[in-house]
Structures are given as C-alpha cells and as structure tokens.
Design a protein around this motif. Structure first.
Motif, mmCIF file in Angstrom:
data_model
loop_
_atom_site.group_PDB
_atom_site.id
_atom_site.type_symbol
_atom_site.label_atom_id
_atom_site.label_comp_id
_atom_site.label_asym_id
_atom_site.label_seq_id
_atom_site.Cartn_x
_atom_site.Cartn_y
_atom_site.Cartn_z
ATOM 1 N N MET A 113 0.833 -1.201 0.000
ATOM 2 C CA MET A 113 0.000 0.000 0.000
ATOM 3 C C MET A 113 0.872 1.256 0.000
ATOM 4 O O MET A 113 0.564 2.242 -0.688
ATOM 5 N N ILE A 114 1.956 1.230 0.757
ATOM 6 C CA ILE A 114 2.888 2.363 0.759
ATOM 7 C C ILE A 114 3.506 2.550 -0.617
ATOM 8 O O ILE A 114 3.636 3.671 -1.116
ATOM 9 N N ASN A 115 3.867 1.434 -1.265
ATOM 10 C CA ASN A 115 4.428 1.512 -2.618
ATOM 11 C C ASN A 115 3.408 2.083 -3.601
ATOM 12 O O ASN A 115 3.762 2.884 -4.482
ATOM 13 N N SER A 116 2.145 1.686 -3.458
ATOM 14 C CA SER A 116 1.091 2.229 -4.327
ATOM 15 C C SER A 116 0.951 3.731 -4.127
ATOM 16 O O SER A 116 0.846 4.496 -5.090
ATOM 17 N N ALA A 117 0.947 4.155 -2.844
ATOM 18 C CA ALA A 117 0.822 5.585 -2.542
ATOM 19 C C ALA A 117 1.990 6.372 -3.111
ATOM 20 O O ALA A 117 1.810 7.488 -3.631
ATOM 21 N N GLN A 118 3.179 5.806 -3.027
ATOM 22 C CA GLN A 118 4.357 6.475 -3.576
ATOM 23 C C GLN A 118 4.242 6.599 -5.093
ATOM 24 O O GLN A 118 4.577 7.652 -5.670
ATOM 25 N N ASP A 119 3.749 5.571 -5.731
ATOM 26 C CA ASP A 119 3.558 5.618 -7.180
ATOM 27 C C ASP A 119 2.518 6.677 -7.568
ATOM 28 O O ASP A 119 2.696 7.412 -8.541
ATOM 29 N N TRP A 120 1.421 6.766 -6.792
ATOM 30 C CA TRP A 120 0.407 7.792 -7.047
ATOM 31 C C TRP A 120 1.011 9.185 -6.945
ATOM 32 O O TRP A 120 0.700 10.082 -7.721
ATOM 33 N N MET A 121 1.898 9.337 -5.940
ATOM 34 C CA MET A 121 2.481 10.654 -5.699
ATOM 35 C C MET A 121 3.433 11.058 -6.818
ATOM 36 O O MET A 121 3.477 12.229 -7.229
ATOM 37 N N TYR A 122 4.194 10.108 -7.330
ATOM 38 C CA TYR A 122 5.184 10.410 -8.365
ATOM 39 C C TYR A 122 4.572 10.488 -9.758
ATOM 40 O O TYR A 122 5.231 10.950 -10.695
ATOM 41 N N SER A 128 -4.988 9.406 -9.382
ATOM 42 C CA SER A 128 -3.991 9.165 -8.335
ATOM 43 C C SER A 128 -4.127 10.165 -7.187
ATOM 44 O O SER A 128 -3.965 9.810 -6.014
ATOM 45 N N MET A 129 -4.451 11.420 -7.505
ATOM 46 C CA MET A 129 -4.632 12.413 -6.453
ATOM 47 C C MET A 129 -5.871 12.100 -5.604
ATOM 48 O O MET A 129 -5.870 12.278 -4.386
ATOM 49 N N MET A 130 -6.925 11.611 -6.253
ATOM 50 C CA MET A 130 -8.117 11.233 -5.498
ATOM 51 C C MET A 130 -7.837 10.024 -4.613
ATOM 52 O O MET A 130 -8.302 9.953 -3.472
ATOM 53 N N LEU A 132 -5.008 9.255 -3.235
ATOM 54 C CA LEU A 132 -4.228 9.740 -2.091
ATOM 55 C C LEU A 132 -5.111 10.484 -1.096
ATOM 56 O O LEU A 132 -4.966 10.315 0.119
ATOM 57 N N SER A 133 -6.022 11.307 -1.597
ATOM 58 C CA SER A 133 -6.895 12.053 -0.693
ATOM 59 C C SER A 133 -7.782 11.097 0.092
ATOM 60 O O SER A 133 -8.043 11.310 1.285
ATOM 61 N N ILE A 134 -8.238 10.037 -0.549
ATOM 62 C CA ILE A 134 -9.044 9.010 0.136
ATOM 63 C C ILE A 134 -8.221 8.341 1.227
ATOM 64 O O ILE A 134 -8.689 8.135 2.352
ATOM 65 N N LEU A 135 -6.966 8.020 0.907
ATOM 66 C CA LEU A 135 -6.110 7.331 1.867
ATOM 67 C C LEU A 135 -5.773 8.212 3.058
ATOM 68 O O LEU A 135 -5.636 7.730 4.191
ATOM 69 N N LEU A 136 -5.655 9.523 2.830
ATOM 70 C CA LEU A 136 -5.326 10.436 3.919
ATOM 71 C C LEU A 136 -6.463 10.557 4.937
ATOM 72 O O LEU A 136 -6.250 11.015 6.060
ATOM 73 N N ASP A 137 -7.677 10.174 4.553
ATOM 74 C CA ASP A 137 -8.811 10.193 5.479
ATOM 75 C C ASP A 137 -8.885 8.933 6.344
ATOM 76 O O ASP A 137 -9.731 8.830 7.218
ATOM 77 N N ALA A 138 -8.020 7.961 6.083
ATOM 78 C CA ALA A 138 -8.153 6.633 6.684
ATOM 79 C C ALA A 138 -8.027 6.662 8.203
ATOM 80 O O ALA A 138 -7.213 7.396 8.773
ATOM 81 N N PHE A 169 -1.937 18.268 -5.752
ATOM 82 C CA PHE A 169 -2.979 17.810 -4.832
ATOM 83 C C PHE A 169 -4.079 18.864 -4.695
ATOM 84 O O PHE A 169 -5.259 18.537 -4.651
ATOM 85 N N ALA A 170 -3.683 20.128 -4.636
ATOM 86 C CA ALA A 170 -4.649 21.210 -4.437
ATOM 87 C C ALA A 170 -5.597 21.368 -5.627
ATOM 88 O O ALA A 170 -6.743 21.803 -5.460
ATOM 89 N N LYS A 171 -5.133 20.998 -6.821
ATOM 90 C CA LYS A 171 -5.965 21.152 -8.019
ATOM 91 C C LYS A 171 -7.280 20.398 -7.913
ATOM 92 O O LYS A 171 -8.291 20.803 -8.493
ATOM 93 N N SER A 172 -7.267 19.299 -7.168
ATOM 94 C CA SER A 172 -8.475 18.475 -7.072
ATOM 95 C C SER A 172 -9.640 19.238 -6.459
ATOM 96 O O SER A 172 -10.803 18.912 -6.721
ATOM 97 N N ALA A 173 -9.350 20.246 -5.644
ATOM 98 C CA ALA A 173 -10.426 21.019 -5.010
ATOM 99 C C ALA A 173 -11.240 21.790 -6.045
ATOM 100 O O ALA A 173 -12.377 22.183 -5.786
ATOM 101 N N LEU A 174 -10.662 21.983 -7.233
ATOM 102 C CA LEU A 174 -11.320 22.773 -8.274
ATOM 103 C C LEU A 174 -11.895 21.914 -9.395
ATOM 104 O O LEU A 174 -12.290 22.437 -10.431
#
Length: 212
Positions: A113-122, A128-130, A132-138, A169-174
């Motif tokens: 899961m950490i590897n997946s998150a790192q891949d989303w980030m890179y 991928s941003m969505m 990550l945002s979902i995972l940050l709510d966990a 990441f911030a772009k998703s808010a718009l």
C-alpha cells in the motif's frame, strides 16, 4: 436516533461523534463474526466521512484492508468478501467508486500500500490524487491501529520530501464547477425523474479537500 437528538438540540458534531462510534462498534462486531481466527495483524480502515468522523446519515461502504507481513492473501480476500456481503445485508450499499476492501487496490499488505501511494504521488493524475486524498482520510475501525498510523506517517514523510506534490494535490479542489449561474441561481442536474442539486460535489467537496 438522529431525528430525536436533533429535536433535543444536540449539536451536529456531537451527533456525528455518536453515529461514528456506533458505526465502528457495528463494524467491529461484524468483523469478529466473519474473521478467520488465524488472522490478527491487520487493520480494517474506514475512509471518507467515516474516517473523518463526520458521518451522520448512513453511508455506503468506504473501506480498505492492510496487513503486516505475509498473511495469506487468499484468506484475506475471502474474509473481505464475507465482510462486504454482511454489510450489504445490513443496509450498507456499495461505494459507487469501488473504494472497498473487495477491490484488490484497496486490499494490500502495508508495504504494498505504501508503494502504491508512492507511485500515485510520483505520477500525479486526477485518479492518483483522489486515491491519495481518500487514503489520507483513513482511520482504523478494526484491528491494529499501529498499521494505519505507520501508513499515515509514511505518507506525510513522502509529502514533505515532494514539495511540488501539494500543487498537484490542491488542483483536485477545483475539479467540480460551483453550481451557480450568472445571477447566483442554482444550476441543477437532471436524471430520469427530476432535477437535483449535488451538494456534495458542488459545495462540500471543495471545502473538505481544501482542509486536507
């Protein structure tokens, strides 16, 4: 319960706290009834409004499953399917976006899961941003809370190393237009039966993601 508490003047955030506690107790009980006795070092995480403890009305299934070490993937898959089926019977509908532990993407070992998150980030994309945002709510509903804490800690560390990530990441808010017309009238959408206003997409989401 919600109607009674609201009628008595209980503040919404206190109602949300109570509903979240009841929801977690229910998940814990269902997990005990369906979990193989050999599986112990795992974390069943709840996501979205459940993870943020903002749930009031009954929600759909937003969850994920992580585990430490070399637990049997087949057993974890079978348990997630039993858990999913039990929650369906209790009235928890499927997540429209398939953000559920029956989806292999949201059922992985902690390392994967950490590897997946790192891949989303890179590789920043809308999806991928969505993710990550979902995972940050966990938050942990059942199991080893240390695993969720370790996951979140690793995410924060990765974010601190990648300064450019926050701009993506911030772009998703718009991503959703505010449903207001030229003279501030509401812009509604239409389905087969009637017109409606999506308050979550057009109003709540930008606030929640901005807070993230």
């Amino acid at each position: 319960l919600i109607k009674t508490l609201h009628a008595k003047g209980v503040k919404p955030h206190l109602i949300a706290d109570l509903v979240s506690s009841l929801n977690r107790r229910l998940l814990s009980h269902v997990a005990r009834l369906t979990l193989p006795p050999t599986q112990t070092d795992f974390a069943l995480m709840i996501l979205g409004s459940e993870g943020r403890k903002e749930q009031i009305i009954r929600t759909d299934q937003d969850n994920a499953l992580i585990w430490q070490g070399d637990l049997d993937e087949l057993h974890m898959r079978e348990w997630s399917e039993r858990m999913h089926s039990a929650l369906n019977r209790l009235g928890f509908p499927d997540c429209p976006g398939n953000i559920m532990m029956i989806n292999p993407l949201w059922r992985q070992s902690l390392t994967n899961m950490i590897n997946s998150a790192q891949d989303w980030m890179y590789h920043p994309t809308y999806e991928s941003m969505m993710n990550l945002s979902i995972l940050l709510d966990a938050d942990t509903a059942v199991g080893n809370t240390q695993l969720t804490q370790e996951l979140r800690s690793k995410l924060y560390h990765l974010i601190a190393e990648q300064k450019q990530f926050l701009a993506h990441f911030a772009k998703s808010a718009l991503q959703f237009d505010t449903p207001l017309g030229l003279f501030s009238q509401f812009i509604t959408e239409k389905n087969d039966k009637h017109r409606y206003l999506d308050l979550k997409k057009g109003g709540i989401f930008p606030i929640v993601h901005g807070a993230r």
